[in-house]
Enzyme design. Structure first.
Site, PDB file in Angstrom:
ATOM      1  N   ASP A  30       0.844  -1.284   0.007  1.00 58.06           N
ATOM      2  CA  ASP A  30       0.019   0.018   0.009  1.00 58.06           C
ATOM      3  C   ASP A  30       0.607   1.154  -0.042  1.00 58.06           C
ATOM      4  O   ASP A  30       2.068   1.189   0.440  1.00 58.06           O
ATOM      5  CB  ASP A  30      -0.917  -0.030   1.222  1.00 58.06           C
ATOM      6  CG  ASP A  30      -1.980   0.912   1.297  1.00 58.06           C
ATOM      7  OD1 ASP A  30      -2.282   1.610  -0.024  1.00 58.06           O
ATOM      8  OD2 ASP A  30      -2.827   1.175   2.250  1.00 58.06           O
ATOM      9  N   ASN A  78     -10.616  -3.275  -6.720  1.00 59.78           N
ATOM     10  CA  ASN A  78      -9.815  -2.228  -7.277  1.00 59.78           C
ATOM     11  C   ASN A  78     -10.358  -1.733  -8.787  1.00 59.78           C
ATOM     12  O   ASN A  78      -9.986  -0.853  -9.409  1.00 59.78           O
ATOM     13  CB  ASN A  78      -8.571  -2.578  -7.608  1.00 59.78           C
ATOM     14  CG  ASN A  78      -7.595  -2.373  -6.581  1.00 59.78           C
ATOM     15  OD1 ASN A  78      -6.503  -3.393  -6.082  1.00 59.78           O
ATOM     16  ND2 ASN A  78      -7.753  -1.702  -5.548  1.00 59.78           N
ATOM     17  N   SER A 206      -8.209  -5.282   4.390  1.00 61.25           N
ATOM     18  CA  SER A 206      -8.870  -4.725   3.152  1.00 61.25           C
ATOM     19  C   SER A 206      -9.227  -6.031   2.416  1.00 61.25           C
ATOM     20  O   SER A 206      -8.722  -6.432   1.238  1.00 61.25           O
ATOM     21  CB  SER A 206      -7.816  -3.811   2.562  1.00 61.25           C
ATOM     22  OG  SER A 206      -8.077  -2.767   3.128  1.00 61.25           O
TER      23      SER A 206
HETATM   24  C1  FPP Z   1      -1.916   0.212  -3.170  1.00 54.87           C
HETATM   25  O1  FPP Z   1      -1.776   1.497  -3.447  1.00 54.87           O
HETATM   26  C2  FPP Z   1      -1.443  -0.679  -4.350  1.00 54.87           C
HETATM   27  C3  FPP Z   1      -2.238  -1.164  -5.376  1.00 54.87           C
HETATM   28  C4  FPP Z   1      -3.670  -1.075  -5.375  1.00 54.87           C
HETATM   29  C5  FPP Z   1      -1.642  -1.958  -6.452  1.00 54.87           C
HETATM   30  C6  FPP Z   1      -0.299  -2.525  -6.154  1.00 54.87           C
HETATM   31  C7  FPP Z   1       0.372  -2.765  -7.278  1.00 54.87           C
HETATM   32  C8  FPP Z   1       1.673  -2.606  -7.029  1.00 54.87           C
HETATM   33  C9  FPP Z   1       2.777  -2.465  -6.378  1.00 54.87           C
HETATM   34  C10 FPP Z   1       2.228  -2.680  -8.774  1.00 54.87           C
HETATM   35  C11 FPP Z   1       2.763  -4.179  -8.848  1.00 54.87           C
HETATM   36  C12 FPP Z   1       1.822  -5.082  -9.194  1.00 54.87           C
HETATM   37  C13 FPP Z   1       1.968  -6.146  -9.999  1.00 54.87           C
HETATM   38  C14 FPP Z   1       0.655  -7.156  -9.949  1.00 54.87           C
HETATM   39  C15 FPP Z   1       3.182  -6.624 -10.674  1.00 54.87           C
HETATM   40  P1  FPP Z   1      -2.433   2.791  -3.685  1.00 54.87           P
HETATM   41  O2  FPP Z   1      -2.592   3.196  -5.057  1.00 54.87           O
HETATM   42  O3  FPP Z   1      -3.799   2.402  -2.778  1.00 54.87           O
HETATM   43  O4  FPP Z   1      -1.966   3.864  -2.822  1.00 54.87           O
HETATM   44  P2  FPP Z   1      -2.587   5.076  -1.694  1.00 54.87           P
HETATM   45  O5  FPP Z   1      -3.292   4.324  -0.706  1.00 54.87           O
HETATM   46  O6  FPP Z   1      -1.556   5.952  -1.507  1.00 54.87           O
HETATM   47  O7  FPP Z   1      -3.473   5.752  -2.789  1.00 54.87           O
END
Ligand code: FPP
Length: 259
Positions: A30, A78, A206
């Site tokens: 995250d 998502n 989550s």
């Molecule tokens: C949460 O951060 C992260 C995700 C929803 C996706 C995770 C994906 C990656 C790390 C990319 C690599 C993935 C693969 C499958 C190769 P957020 O966007 O919710 O962050 P925030 O809470 O700060 O907005």
């Protein structure tokens, strides 16, 4: 259960002395969006930096006693993100497999993608199948990517699979127990996670590994995922090693005095 139902006993999956075997570490990656925002960048760049963090973590994990690493790449929730962000995350999985599959295979990594295949575009399904097929016989390390995964969806799918086996006359309601149910989850090929890590300072599960988290230790780290790597993983494992896992029993030190 009979071989025809495909339902097997996986009761050996939970518990065991974690000090003498390799660990299953699961991570809710995250903070990509916040990492990008702090830099005045689009969120997509946070996700791309997140892939680099994933590569660093996968590289470091075997030397830190980790045998299975499960990461939350894309949740069933998502899909509600803007279409361009969904498309970016799909593209990142594809690009990651395309760029790293050969090396992962060479290094003995088995890749498994858990979650619902339905709903994913044919090219994404194809790349998932390619990664799994190519690495199927590897045993050094397992990387599980939860993609289009939701804990509730996985439990509902397992319940439906059992109901369908009953409808076909291949199982009876009385056959259902925890081990049988567990064998129907998309995570059934791996042991239960020893520790579930969430980065970014948020303290929630989550919808990740809801069944499997029953006895997992939870570690929350105040680091945004794109900044993650060997040091942060080591800190999480150190915190986990300091915990006293009792699985509903009592501490080993207390057994003598309890008696
Ligand atoms: C949460 O951060 C992260 C995700 C929803 C996706 C995770 C994906 C990656 C790390 C990319 C690599 C993935 C693969 C499958 C190769 P957020 O966007 O919710 O962050 P925030 O809470 O700060 O907005």
């Amino acid at each position: 259960m009979s071989a025809t139902t495909g339902l097997q006993d996986v009761s050996a999956r939970a518990g065991g002395d974690a000090s003498s075997r390799s660990l299953h570490v699961a991570i809710i990656m995250d903070g990509n969006g916040r990492w990008a925002k702090r830099r005045g960048m689009p969120r997509a760049l946070g996700h791309r930096a997140g892939v680099n963090a994933l590569k660093r973590t996968v590289e470091a994990a075997p030397d830190q006693g980790v045998g299975v690493l499960t990461v939350f790449g894309f949740s069933t929730e998502n899909w509600s993100r803007p279409a361009h962000e969904v498309s970016e995350l799909m593209g990142l999985l594809k690009a990651y497999v395309e760029s790293d599959l050969e090396r992962l295979d060479r290094e003995g990594v088995r890749v498994r993608i858990i979650g619902r295949r339905t709903g994913l575009a044919p090219d994404i399904q194809e790349i998932i199948e390619r990664a799994e097929r190519r690495t199927a016989s590897n045993t050094k390390f397992t990387l599980q990517v939860a993609f289009n995964y939701g804990g509730r969806a996985d439990i509902a799918d397992a319940a439906r699979a059992f109901a369908e086996a009953v409808e076909r006359g291949e199982a009876k309601a009385a056959d259902l127990n925890e081990a049988v149910f567990e064998s129907l989850l998309s995570t059934s090929a791996a042991p239960a996670p020893d520790v579930i890590v969430r980065t970014s300072g948020e303290q929630r599960i989550s919808n990740f590994l809801l069944w499997e988290c029953a006895y997992a230790e939870l570690v929350f780290q105040d680091v945004l995922w794109p900044d993650y790597g060997p040091e942060a993983l080591s800190a999480a494992i150190t915190e986990y090693r300091g915990r006293d896992r009792r699985y509903g029993g009592i501490a080993a030190d207390d057994v003598a005095v309890a008696g």
